[in-house]
Scaffold this active site. Sequence first.
Site, PDB file in Angstrom:
ATOM      1  CG  HIS A 102       7.497 -10.003 -11.183  1.00  0.00           C
ATOM      2  ND1 HIS A 102       8.348 -10.977 -10.724  1.00  0.00           N
ATOM      3  CD2 HIS A 102       8.269  -8.928 -11.495  1.00  0.00           C
ATOM      4  CE1 HIS A 102       9.597 -10.490 -10.772  1.00  0.00           C
ATOM      5  NE2 HIS A 102       9.570  -9.279 -11.226  1.00  0.00           N
ATOM      6  CB  SER A 103       7.341  -6.269  -8.957  1.00  0.00           C
ATOM      7  OG  SER A 103       7.122  -5.586 -10.186  1.00  0.00           O
ATOM      8  CD  GLU A 148      -2.929  -0.613  -0.222  1.00  0.00           C
ATOM      9  OE1 GLU A 148      -3.139   0.570  -0.582  1.00  0.00           O
ATOM     10  OE2 GLU A 148      -3.296  -1.598  -0.895  1.00  0.00           O
ATOM     11  CB  SER A 166      17.684  -7.078  -9.773  1.00  0.00           C
ATOM     12  OG  SER A 166      17.568  -6.004  -8.877  1.00  0.00           O
TER      13      SER A 166
END
Lengths: 358, 413
Positions: free
Chosen positions: B305-306, B90, B176
């Site tokens: 996923h993100s 959020e 990453s």
Amino acid sequence: MAAALRRLGSAAHWRGFSTACQEINKSGIHPQHGGKATNLCSAINQALHIALESDPRSYVFGEDVSFGGVFRCTTGLVDQFGKNRVFNTPLCEQGIVGFGIGLAAMGNQAIAEIQFADYIFPAFDQIVNEAAKFRYRSGNQFNCGGLTIRSPYGAVGHGGHYHSQSPEAFFCHVPGIKVVIPRSPRQAKGLLLSCIRDPNPVVFFEPKWLYRQSIEQVPEGDYMLPLSEAEVIREGNDITLVGWGAQLSVMEQACVDAEKEGISCELVDLKTLLPWDKETVEASVRKTGRLLISHEAPVTGGFGAEISASIVERCFLRLEAPVARVCGLDTPFPLVFEPFYLPTKNKILDAIKATVKY
Amino acid sequence: MHCCDSAFFDNVLSYFLLQEMDFPGGKVAFTSKLEFIPGNSDRRVPCYRVLDQYGRLLNDAHFEQVSEEVAVKIYSNMVALQMMDSILYEAQRQGRISFYVTSMGEEAINIASAAALSDDDVVLPQYREPGVLLWRGFTLQEFANQCFGNKFDYGKGRQMPIHYGSNKLNYFTISSPIATQLPQAVGVAYSLKMDKKEACVVTYVGDGGTSEGDFHASLNFAAVMDAPVVFICRNNGWAISTHITEQFRSDGVAIKGRAYGIPSIRVDGNDALAVYNTVKRAREIAINEHTPILIEALTYRVGSHSTSDDSTKYRPIDEIECWKMERNPVNKFRKWVESNGWWSDEAEVDLRAAVRKKLLQVIQNAEKAEKPPLAELFADVYDSLPLNLREQETELRETIKRHPEDYPSDVPV
């Protein structure tokens, strides 16, 4: 392959060096004086022996290193230090470098061999995205500074596309690693020991043409030569020549011939390409007013371009001629056409004369 | 060689009988049948579980009972992870942090695998395992500091949110690129083995990561080096939008262990008790027998996923809902914990209220904290600043003086 490459040496002409450096090591060994006549391969071998002997947390590994390596640089190590510290790995460069990063991250000296610089590319991601950023991305919580990647590079007479390349420029674009290339046996031993003990990951390219061709007096003991310090190996007044590794011997011959024609050349060995010693090069160019850079790698995007741009930025008004680059052609490294591809002595000599007469 | 040498006779005999060939690595039996090994077996690799989908203990389950204390801690951490995910998600949606990745649906793998480890075991994570750090004591404040990239972030604000790392907690800093941590894990494990440590390495990867060269490199290296690494593959069905049927043709991931000579197992990744038991056993084998182990945990990525992805564009909402509700690993484990009389509605309300309060507080703190100073831009590229970086820092500082309006005001110069 190994046997074929061992034969390559016979085709090569003699390459040798005179050095003139003044460093004195902590151990009291004068790195530029004394020692036994040693070739570059044996000098590397000595450095590896010393590294393994002086730090029990050091390891040597790569393809075929156990039996001594295809160039014999790791000969005798497994007998003295055992197969847990000197070992073959599967044939997989990304695995070798990734493994080395993990080993180094645990506080070990991880000395990895990539059999030919031409085959380092599968490990590119591990070097560029992992090794180079390991310290930075973790805020210095972790580092793989104990990692040294050794790899033979460069022309060798008949190596063709995949046993001849000089990929140093790719790695010079990567903040976080160091790139070092020695020119001679004495340099190779002292620089390799510095790389192994440097707290940063280092890519160390070994001029394979010189493994057996370059012979020099090398001190038998433990000594180190400083990184990121270039060296003026021949003094002169009319033009500065900058190079590294095997190419320096070609450049030196051009200097000798130029001298016969009355041109006094200053020759600088960069030794460490990243981070490089701009100050020494700048000082030399301020003296001579002219600069020539020579490397075997293709001219476009080669490290010569970086040196040229930096020196033009710093010495623009002092320069009396455009910076000359005598480099490999923008072709894949060719087999039959190797003598045409290479930045040979006469190409350099012509460029020296053209630059001085400009 | 003497004629009385029995090995010699064996060799001669097998040669004449043509039953086996002496080959490097061991004898190979001959066959006269022209038969290919099938790409897949008729029977898929079964999935080990301890609880059924309603959280009931299966009668014949092989498992080691966990104590009330551990069970409650596992459950509480799963809830905390779930809540951290929803609140930080959020925060990203409100524009307070730039990016976020949730572990929703994979809470059991995160927490139960961590619970099965010793603190000395070294973790090389992918990026969907923050629960391992949470279990080890990384505070919610430390998570928030990283996501906000403030001066308390151990990574000094250099990486995107969720790239946590903690030297103190033996948790390598996340990067990453996919699967790059796997071959590194082998090097770390080799070091542990050489130092004779009673510890192993645990490294995580997703189903998509198993297609990377680094996955294959690492399994093969680990096998050859006899390295104590536990590879945990979170097979969650989706690599961003790529379904596992587009990722590989094998029966998932566990089966790949065999090709590398590594013991492997498939486990229900949404069954915390099964994950806990699997990882506990795997680390014992890895350490005692000096061998890598491959665990394939079947689960589902309930979130996108993100925060840069909307997974409803490529997969059915029904599928997501089913895994989110009916197969929810947190709810399943809660049922089992409750059935033991170790948890109550009251405890649930108290836990959620306390975690929520803490999360709101740490986010506020992290948001208010200063950014790392400019010097951190240049530090840590190398162990010390080389000439080029010293020059660039000086030049940048002069530029900032001339054009302060071009630069964020919250970074101390």
